[in-house]
Write a protein that holds these residues in place. Structure first.
Motif, PDB file in Angstrom:
ATOM      1  N   ASP A  92     -46.326  25.540 -22.467  1.00 54.90           N
ATOM      2  CA  ASP A  92     -45.903  26.830 -21.932  1.00 54.90           C
ATOM      3  C   ASP A  92     -46.568  27.082 -20.593  1.00 54.90           C
ATOM      4  O   ASP A  92     -47.685  26.617 -20.340  1.00 54.90           O
ATOM      5  N   LEU A  93     -45.897  27.846 -19.741  1.00 58.11           N
ATOM      6  CA  LEU A  93     -46.446  28.198 -18.430  1.00 58.11           C
ATOM      7  C   LEU A  93     -47.461  29.342 -18.598  1.00 58.11           C
ATOM      8  O   LEU A  93     -47.125  30.506 -18.488  1.00 58.11           O
ATOM      9  N   THR A  94     -48.679  28.972 -18.897  1.00 59.26           N
ATOM     10  CA  THR A  94     -49.761  29.947 -19.024  1.00 59.26           C
ATOM     11  C   THR A  94     -50.793  29.656 -17.940  1.00 59.26           C
ATOM     12  O   THR A  94     -50.843  28.534 -17.421  1.00 59.26           O
ATOM     13  N   PRO A  95     -51.621  30.626 -17.596  1.00 52.11           N
ATOM     14  CA  PRO A  95     -52.660  30.373 -16.591  1.00 52.11           C
ATOM     15  C   PRO A  95     -53.559  29.185 -16.960  1.00 52.11           C
ATOM     16  O   PRO A  95     -53.909  28.376 -16.097  1.00 52.11           O
ATOM     17  N   ARG A  96     -53.900  29.072 -18.220  1.00 53.85           N
ATOM     18  CA  ARG A  96     -54.762  27.965 -18.660  1.00 53.85           C
ATOM     19  C   ARG A  96     -54.075  26.611 -18.439  1.00 53.85           C
ATOM     20  O   ARG A  96     -54.673  25.656 -17.947  1.00 53.85           O
ATOM     21  N   ASN A  97     -52.801  26.515 -18.805  1.00 53.15           N
ATOM     22  CA  ASN A  97     -52.062  25.264 -18.624  1.00 53.15           C
ATOM     23  C   ASN A  97     -51.828  24.944 -17.153  1.00 53.15           C
ATOM     24  O   ASN A  97     -51.834  23.777 -16.755  1.00 53.15           O
ATOM     25  N   LEU A  98     -51.621  25.965 -16.342  1.00 57.84           N
ATOM     26  CA  LEU A  98     -51.446  25.740 -14.903  1.00 57.84           C
ATOM     27  C   LEU A  98     -52.736  25.212 -14.275  1.00 57.84           C
ATOM     28  O   LEU A  98     -52.697  24.330 -13.413  1.00 57.84           O
ATOM     29  N   GLU A  99     -53.878  25.707 -14.715  1.00 64.35           N
ATOM     30  CA  GLU A  99     -55.161  25.198 -14.222  1.00 64.35           C
ATOM     31  C   GLU A  99     -55.351  23.744 -14.638  1.00 64.35           C
ATOM     32  O   GLU A  99     -55.821  22.915 -13.859  1.00 64.35           O
ATOM     33  N   TRP A 100     -54.981  23.433 -15.870  1.00 65.69           N
ATOM     34  CA  TRP A 100     -55.051  22.053 -16.368  1.00 65.69           C
ATOM     35  C   TRP A 100     -54.189  21.139 -15.483  1.00 65.69           C
ATOM     36  O   TRP A 100     -54.608  20.063 -15.070  1.00 65.69           O
ATOM     37  N   ALA A 101     -52.982  21.616 -15.170  1.00 65.05           N
ATOM     38  CA  ALA A 101     -52.060  20.815 -14.359  1.00 65.05           C
ATOM     39  C   ALA A 101     -52.587  20.635 -12.938  1.00 65.05           C
ATOM     40  O   ALA A 101     -52.467  19.545 -12.367  1.00 65.05           O
ATOM     41  N   LYS A 102     -53.187  21.672 -12.374  1.00 64.36           N
ATOM     42  CA  LYS A 102     -53.758  21.554 -11.025  1.00 64.36           C
ATOM     43  C   LYS A 102     -54.851  20.488 -10.998  1.00 64.36           C
ATOM     44  O   LYS A 102     -54.904  19.668 -10.081  1.00 64.36           O
ATOM     45  N   ARG A 103     -55.719  20.506 -12.001  1.00 64.32           N
ATOM     46  CA  ARG A 103     -56.778  19.491 -12.074  1.00 64.32           C
ATOM     47  C   ARG A 103     -56.184  18.098 -12.240  1.00 64.32           C
ATOM     48  O   ARG A 103     -56.647  17.134 -11.628  1.00 64.32           O
ATOM     49  N   LYS A 104     -55.156  17.989 -13.050  1.00 67.67           N
ATOM     50  CA  LYS A 104     -54.501  16.700 -13.282  1.00 67.67           C
ATOM     51  C   LYS A 104     -53.887  16.165 -11.985  1.00 67.67           C
ATOM     52  O   LYS A 104     -54.022  14.986 -11.671  1.00 67.67           O
ATOM     53  N   ILE A 105     -53.253  17.028 -11.213  1.00 63.20           N
ATOM     54  CA  ILE A 105     -52.649  16.623  -9.939  1.00 63.20           C
ATOM     55  C   ILE A 105     -53.735  16.223  -8.942  1.00 63.20           C
ATOM     56  O   ILE A 105     -53.592  15.236  -8.224  1.00 63.20           O
ATOM     57  N   GLU A 106     -54.841  16.974  -8.917  1.00 63.08           N
ATOM     58  CA  GLU A 106     -55.945  16.639  -8.015  1.00 63.08           C
ATOM     59  C   GLU A 106     -56.523  15.262  -8.342  1.00 63.08           C
ATOM     60  O   GLU A 106     -56.886  14.509  -7.447  1.00 63.08           O
ATOM     61  N   THR A 107     -56.584  14.941  -9.624  1.00 63.95           N
ATOM     62  CA  THR A 107     -57.159  13.672 -10.064  1.00 63.95           C
ATOM     63  C   THR A 107     -56.190  12.508  -9.903  1.00 63.95           C
ATOM     64  O   THR A 107     -56.563  11.445  -9.413  1.00 63.95           O
ATOM     65  N   GLU A 108     -54.935  12.716 -10.313  1.00 65.60           N
ATOM     66  CA  GLU A 108     -53.976  11.624 -10.401  1.00 65.60           C
ATOM     67  C   GLU A 108     -52.925  11.611  -9.293  1.00 65.60           C
ATOM     68  O   GLU A 108     -52.174  10.648  -9.166  1.00 65.60           O
ATOM     69  N   GLY A 109     -52.843  12.686  -8.527  1.00 65.84           N
ATOM     70  CA  GLY A 109     -51.817  12.781  -7.503  1.00 65.84           C
ATOM     71  C   GLY A 109     -50.433  12.916  -8.124  1.00 65.84           C
ATOM     72  O   GLY A 109     -50.295  13.323  -9.276  1.00 65.84           O
ATOM     73  N   PRO A 110     -49.382  12.551  -7.380  1.00 68.11           N
ATOM     74  CA  PRO A 110     -48.006  12.671  -7.898  1.00 68.11           C
ATOM     75  C   PRO A 110     -47.765  11.848  -9.165  1.00 68.11           C
ATOM     76  O   PRO A 110     -46.866  12.146  -9.937  1.00 68.11           O
ATOM     77  N   ALA A 111     -48.595  10.844  -9.401  1.00 69.39           N
ATOM     78  CA  ALA A 111     -48.439  10.035 -10.615  1.00 69.39           C
ATOM     79  C   ALA A 111     -48.664  10.859 -11.874  1.00 69.39           C
ATOM     80  O   ALA A 111     -48.242  10.467 -12.966  1.00 69.39           O
ATOM     81  N   ALA A 112     -49.320  12.006 -11.744  1.00 69.24           N
ATOM     82  CA  ALA A 112     -49.550  12.873 -12.901  1.00 69.24           C
ATOM     83  C   ALA A 112     -48.219  13.236 -13.561  1.00 69.24           C
ATOM     84  O   ALA A 112     -48.118  13.256 -14.792  1.00 69.24           O
ATOM     85  N   LEU A 113     -47.222  13.494 -12.759  1.00 65.18           N
ATOM     86  CA  LEU A 113     -45.898  13.836 -13.294  1.00 65.18           C
ATOM     87  C   LEU A 113     -45.201  12.584 -13.813  1.00 65.18           C
ATOM     88  O   LEU A 113     -44.602  12.587 -14.886  1.00 65.18           O
ATOM     89  N   ASP A 114     -45.298  11.492 -13.064  1.00 62.97           N
ATOM     90  CA  ASP A 114     -44.643  10.243 -13.472  1.00 62.97           C
ATOM     91  C   ASP A 114     -45.128   9.781 -14.840  1.00 62.97           C
ATOM     92  O   ASP A 114     -44.348   9.256 -15.630  1.00 62.97           O
ATOM     93  N   LYS A 115     -46.406   9.958 -15.108  1.00 63.96           N
ATOM     94  CA  LYS A 115     -46.969   9.508 -16.381  1.00 63.96           C
ATOM     95  C   LYS A 115     -46.438  10.318 -17.566  1.00 63.96           C
ATOM     96  O   LYS A 115     -46.454   9.836 -18.695  1.00 63.96           O
ATOM     97  N   LEU A 116     -45.971  11.527 -17.314  1.00 63.13           N
ATOM     98  CA  LEU A 116     -45.471  12.391 -18.388  1.00 63.13           C
ATOM     99  C   LEU A 116     -43.986  12.194 -18.660  1.00 63.13           C
ATOM    100  O   LEU A 116     -43.504  12.519 -19.727  1.00 63.13           O
ATOM    101  N   LEU A 117     -43.278  11.677 -17.680  1.00 65.33           N
ATOM    102  CA  LEU A 117     -41.838  11.492 -17.830  1.00 65.33           C
ATOM    103  C   LEU A 117     -41.510  10.189 -18.523  1.00 65.33           C
ATOM    104  O   LEU A 117     -42.221   9.196 -18.348  1.00 65.33           O
ATOM    105  N   PRO A 118     -40.426  10.183 -19.295  1.00 63.07           N
ATOM    106  CA  PRO A 118     -40.053   8.928 -19.977  1.00 63.07           C
ATOM    107  C   PRO A 118     -39.636   7.847 -19.010  1.00 63.07           C
ATOM    108  O   PRO A 118     -39.258   8.055 -17.921  1.00 63.07           O
TER     109      PRO A 118
END
Length: 69
Positions: free
Chosen positions: A43-69
């Protein structure tokens, strides 16, 4: 009456498998935290958005690629 089988085109073939690198949907645009949260099925919650920001900072655009089938 014909008992012929349907053409092989309607059945998937193992030797015609699409390489994983071609299956990702990202179009080269920037990845947003919202994209990552939704791709993770969260869900789009502040906590999940913060998690996603950290994930993008760490993994870059690959953060999304790793989640997609």
């Amino acid at each position: 009456m014909s008992t012929s089988q349907p053409d092989d085109v309607s059945r998937p073939s193992r030797d015609r498998t699409t390489p994983d690198g071609l299956l990702h949907a990202r179009t080269g645009t920037d990845v947003s935290p919202e994209d990552v949260v939704l791709a993770a099925g969260r869900d789009l919650t502040p906590r999940n958005l913060e998690w996603a920001k950290r994930k993008i900072e760490t993994e870059g655009p690959a953060a999304l690629d790793k989640l997609l089938p």
